[in-house]
Design a protein around this motif. Structure first.
Motif, PDB file in Angstrom:
ATOM      1  N   ARG A   1      -8.117   1.394 -16.899  1.00 12.35           N
ATOM      2  CA  ARG A   1      -8.961   2.208 -17.786  1.00 12.35           C
ATOM      3  C   ARG A   1      -8.507   3.672 -17.789  1.00 12.35           C
ATOM      4  O   ARG A   1      -8.455   4.313 -18.838  1.00 12.35           O
ATOM      5  CB  ARG A   1     -10.424   2.094 -17.352  1.00 12.35           C
ATOM      6  N   GLU A   2      -8.164   4.182 -16.600  1.00  3.92           N
ATOM      7  CA  GLU A   2      -7.635   5.561 -16.514  1.00  3.92           C
ATOM      8  C   GLU A   2      -6.339   5.675 -17.314  1.00  3.92           C
ATOM      9  O   GLU A   2      -6.133   6.636 -18.056  1.00  3.92           O
ATOM     10  CB  GLU A   2      -7.362   5.934 -15.049  1.00  3.92           C
ATOM     11  N   TYR A   3      -5.475   4.669 -17.137  1.00  9.62           N
ATOM     12  CA  TYR A   3      -4.192   4.664 -17.835  1.00  9.62           C
ATOM     13  C   TYR A   3      -4.391   4.615 -19.351  1.00  9.62           C
ATOM     14  O   TYR A   3      -3.746   5.344 -20.106  1.00  9.62           O
ATOM     15  CB  TYR A   3      -3.357   3.468 -17.363  1.00  9.62           C
ATOM     16  N   TYR A   4      -5.305   3.746 -19.810  1.00  7.45           N
ATOM     17  CA  TYR A   4      -5.539   3.571 -21.240  1.00  7.45           C
ATOM     18  C   TYR A   4      -6.031   4.867 -21.893  1.00  7.45           C
ATOM     19  O   TYR A   4      -5.575   5.247 -22.977  1.00  7.45           O
ATOM     20  CB  TYR A   4      -6.558   2.451 -21.472  1.00  7.45           C
ATOM     21  N   ILE A   5      -6.937   5.564 -21.213  1.00  8.24           N
ATOM     22  CA  ILE A   5      -7.471   6.833 -21.731  1.00  8.24           C
ATOM     23  C   ILE A   5      -6.370   7.885 -21.815  1.00  8.24           C
ATOM     24  O   ILE A   5      -6.274   8.648 -22.773  1.00  8.24           O
ATOM     25  CB  ILE A   5      -8.642   7.334 -20.842  1.00  8.24           C
ATOM     26  N   ALA A   6      -5.492   7.907 -20.792  1.00  4.98           N
ATOM     27  CA  ALA A   6      -4.435   8.926 -20.733  1.00  4.98           C
ATOM     28  C   ALA A   6      -3.304   8.662 -21.719  1.00  4.98           C
ATOM     29  O   ALA A   6      -2.778   9.589 -22.338  1.00  4.98           O
ATOM     30  CB  ALA A   6      -3.881   9.013 -19.304  1.00  4.98           C
ATOM     31  N   TYR A   7      -2.901   7.387 -21.893  1.00 11.70           N
ATOM     32  CA  TYR A   7      -1.705   7.072 -22.683  1.00 11.70           C
ATOM     33  C   TYR A   7      -1.991   6.483 -24.067  1.00 11.70           C
ATOM     34  O   TYR A   7      -1.116   6.527 -24.937  1.00 11.70           O
ATOM     35  CB  TYR A   7      -0.792   6.122 -21.895  1.00 11.70           C
TER      36      TYR A   7
ATOM     37  N   LYS B   1       0.837  -1.214   0.000  1.00 11.81           N
ATOM     38  CA  LYS B   1       0.000   0.000   0.000  1.00 11.81           C
ATOM     39  C   LYS B   1       0.863   1.252   0.000  1.00 11.81           C
ATOM     40  O   LYS B   1       0.591   2.216  -0.722  1.00 11.81           O
ATOM     41  CB  LYS B   1      -0.921   0.015   1.224  1.00 11.81           C
ATOM     42  N   SER B   2       1.926   1.241   0.816  1.00 14.17           N
ATOM     43  CA  SER B   2       2.828   2.404   0.912  1.00 14.17           C
ATOM     44  C   SER B   2       3.484   2.696  -0.435  1.00 14.17           C
ATOM     45  O   SER B   2       3.627   3.859  -0.830  1.00 14.17           O
ATOM     46  CB  SER B   2       3.921   2.150   1.956  1.00 14.17           C
ATOM     47  N   ILE B   3       3.858   1.637  -1.129  1.00 14.44           N
ATOM     48  CA  ILE B   3       4.496   1.801  -2.446  1.00 14.44           C
ATOM     49  C   ILE B   3       3.536   2.495  -3.404  1.00 14.44           C
ATOM     50  O   ILE B   3       3.874   3.483  -4.060  1.00 14.44           O
ATOM     51  CB  ILE B   3       4.938   0.435  -3.011  1.00 14.44           C
ATOM     52  N   PHE B   4       2.298   1.994  -3.480  1.00 20.47           N
ATOM     53  CA  PHE B   4       1.325   2.576  -4.408  1.00 20.47           C
ATOM     54  C   PHE B   4       0.917   3.997  -4.010  1.00 20.47           C
ATOM     55  O   PHE B   4       0.619   4.825  -4.868  1.00 20.47           O
ATOM     56  CB  PHE B   4       0.089   1.681  -4.523  1.00 20.47           C
ATOM     57  N   ASN B   5       0.938   4.285  -2.715  1.00 22.12           N
ATOM     58  CA  ASN B   5       0.585   5.636  -2.242  1.00 22.12           C
ATOM     59  C   ASN B   5       1.633   6.676  -2.614  1.00 22.12           C
ATOM     60  O   ASN B   5       1.344   7.875  -2.655  1.00 22.12           O
ATOM     61  CB  ASN B   5       0.367   5.634  -0.726  1.00 22.12           C
ATOM     62  N   THR B   6       2.862   6.224  -2.865  1.00 23.85           N
ATOM     63  CA  THR B   6       3.935   7.176  -3.202  1.00 23.85           C
ATOM     64  C   THR B   6       3.991   7.484  -4.696  1.00 23.85           C
ATOM     65  O   THR B   6       4.638   8.441  -5.113  1.00 23.85           O
ATOM     66  CB  THR B   6       5.323   6.638  -2.784  1.00 23.85           C
ATOM     67  N   ILE B   7       3.324   6.648  -5.517  1.00 24.69           N
ATOM     68  CA  ILE B   7       3.423   6.795  -6.983  1.00 24.69           C
ATOM     69  C   ILE B   7       2.346   7.756  -7.495  1.00 24.69           C
ATOM     70  O   ILE B   7       1.155   7.532  -7.297  1.00 24.69           O
ATOM     71  CB  ILE B   7       3.284   5.426  -7.679  1.00 24.69           C
ATOM     72  N   THR B   8       2.795   8.807  -8.155  1.00 20.44           N
ATOM     73  CA  THR B   8       1.866   9.795  -8.732  1.00 20.44           C
ATOM     74  C   THR B   8       1.699   9.609 -10.245  1.00 20.44           C
ATOM     75  O   THR B   8       0.679   9.987 -10.804  1.00 20.44           O
ATOM     76  CB  THR B   8       2.357  11.230  -8.448  1.00 20.44           C
ATOM     77  N   ASN B   9       2.708   9.022 -10.885  1.00 17.48           N
ATOM     78  CA  ASN B   9       2.644   8.785 -12.330  1.00 17.48           C
ATOM     79  C   ASN B   9       1.707   7.609 -12.613  1.00 17.48           C
ATOM     80  O   ASN B   9       1.911   6.498 -12.109  1.00 17.48           O
ATOM     81  CB  ASN B   9       4.053   8.490 -12.864  1.00 17.48           C
ATOM     82  N   LEU B  10       0.664   7.847 -13.414  1.00 16.50           N
ATOM     83  CA  LEU B  10      -0.372   6.840 -13.672  1.00 16.50           C
ATOM     84  C   LEU B  10       0.184   5.593 -14.365  1.00 16.50           C
ATOM     85  O   LEU B  10      -0.208   4.465 -14.057  1.00 16.50           O
ATOM     86  CB  LEU B  10      -1.491   7.464 -14.507  1.00 16.50           C
TER      87      LEU B  10
ATOM     88  N   GLN C   1       8.470   5.622 -24.648  1.00 19.77           N
ATOM     89  CA  GLN C   1       8.148   6.954 -25.181  1.00 19.77           C
ATOM     90  C   GLN C   1       8.169   6.985 -26.695  1.00 19.77           C
ATOM     91  O   GLN C   1       7.441   7.743 -27.322  1.00 19.77           O
ATOM     92  CB  GLN C   1       9.136   7.980 -24.619  1.00 19.77           C
ATOM     93  N   LYS C   2       9.021   6.146 -27.292  1.00 14.29           N
ATOM     94  CA  LYS C   2       9.130   6.120 -28.756  1.00 14.29           C
ATOM     95  C   LYS C   2       8.412   4.906 -29.352  1.00 14.29           C
ATOM     96  O   LYS C   2       8.686   4.494 -30.472  1.00 14.29           O
ATOM     97  CB  LYS C   2      10.605   6.117 -29.167  1.00 14.29           C
TER      98      LYS C   2
END
Length: 374
Positions: free
Chosen positions: A274-280, A207-216, A290-291
């Motif tokens: 689903r959030e990730y798919y819409i964003a990326y 839980k702590s690991i996921f709480n620190t990640i802001t990049n989707l 990235q490429k």
């Protein structure tokens, strides 16, 4: 006095030696005459491939000038490089062209054997190192004695892992087979593997690991590894069509051992996905660089390393620890070990049984005799 600062930098995912100075035509023209020194518009400085050899070349080239060269930021790199240089003193610097061609043919042969890309890269790498050693010693490549000498000089003395030694032996045996030598002609003893228990992260640590990640994207990748118990290679090879949200399953194709399997698709993960798919908007692979193309293993390792640091978790966890944690937490919740074996894609239940040694529930049932003393 003119000053030049030398430090390390990243350029196109490679480590480079950055050569920085306040704009000066004289220094600029002087450096442009040096072979392999290039200008980076991104870094806004000159650079050369990072190596102790190149650092010495730069120093030698600048020593006859009256300029000050500051290399204080390179002390750690220099010390590590000198240690590595000492270790590699029994290897030649360059593999002759004829052997480079031989290694390329060996690589194609391994791929034809349908070995994984990681295995092929490892076998070619260890074989290249072995060839450098044998050529320096000026001995026959196909000799058990020189293989044993290499194991001692390059693996045992520098205290490299038993796992690396076994990889080396496997790679060399494949090279010998490629060159027409049968396995039974090669008498190389393998060391016994160390029996180490896997590093497990608690649910609170997860839980702590996921709480620190802001990049989707980073959150989605690590969530997938834990929620489905995947190896990193399986995760980065996943294609969008492998996610079956109707059946709530993930189709893992041609994983370790050339086997297909299905594993769980978490409903909580589907929301993140689903959030990730819409964003990326990935095109083919679920996680892409990235490429385009597959996301890299190295980038994924960095994501976890940064998350562990921010969560203040000191365990030496890796991406594989998320898979270990998934299996252990399932076992602690009472899931039958045969189902866990299927989800993980283990050929033998013996491999899965290791998690019985690290479950909290089984260990907590044991009453410590020390507690009866008070």
């Amino acid at each position: 006095m003119k000053k030049i600062i030398l430090n390390t930098a990243k350029h196109r995912n490679k480590n480079v030696l950055a050569i920085r100075f306040k704009y000066d035509d004289e220094i600029k023209e002087h450096l442009k005459k040096l072979e392999n020194v290039l200008w980076s518009q991104t870094l806004k400085c000159f650079y050369i491939e990072l190596s102790l050899k190149n650092l010495r070349i730069i120093f030698s080239y600048l020593k006859n000038t009256n300029w000050t060269v500051d290399y204080s930021q390179l002390h750690s790199f220099i010390e590590k490089s000198k240690i590595e240089e000492k270790r590699n003193s029994h290897l030649i610097d360059e593999i002759p062209t004829e052997y480079q061609i031989e290694l390329q043919k060996f690589e194609k042969w391994l791929f034809q054997k349908r070995l994984s890309e990681n295995t092929v890269n490892t076998y070619v790498d260890v074989t290249a190192t072995y060839i450098k050693y044998a050529l320096l010693k000026k001995v026959d490549l196909f000799s058990t004695k020189i293989v044993e000498a290499f194991c001692y000089d390059y693996i045992y003395k520098p205290s490299k892992s038993i796992s690396y030694q076994n990889q080396f032996i496997s790679g060399i045996k494949k090279f010998f087979e490629y060159k027409g030598y049968a396995y039974d002609q090669i008498h190389i003893e393998r060391p016994k593997k160390e029996k180490k228990l896997p590093i497990i992260l608690s649910t609170d640590e997860i839980k702590s690991i996921f709480n620190t990640i802001t990049n989707l994207k980073h959150k989605a990748l690590l969530s997938l590894l834990y929620s489905a118990g995947l190896r990193i290679g399986e995760a980065i090879n996943l294609e969008i069509t492998d996610i079956d949200s109707k059946r709530m399953l993930i189709h893992i194709k041609q994983a370790k051992g050339k086997k297909d399997r299905y594993t769980l698709l978490s409903s909580a993960f589907v929301k993140i996905l689903r959030e990730y798919y819409i964003a990326y908007k990935p095109k083919k692979y679920l996680f892409e660089g990235q490429k385009g193309g597959k996301y890299s293993n190295t980038s994924a390792q960095k994501v976890l390393k940064n998350a562990l640091f921010r969560a203040d978790i000191r365990k030496k966890a890796t991406l594989h620890s998320l898979r270990h944690s998934f299996a252990t937490h399932l076992l602690e919740k009472g899931t039958d070990i045969r189902y866990i074996q299927e989800l993980l894609g283990h050929s033998s239940p013996k491999t899965t049984m290791i998690y019985t040694h690290v479950t909290e529930t089984s260990l907590k049932k044991i009453k410590n005799p020390f507690d009866d003393l008070f």
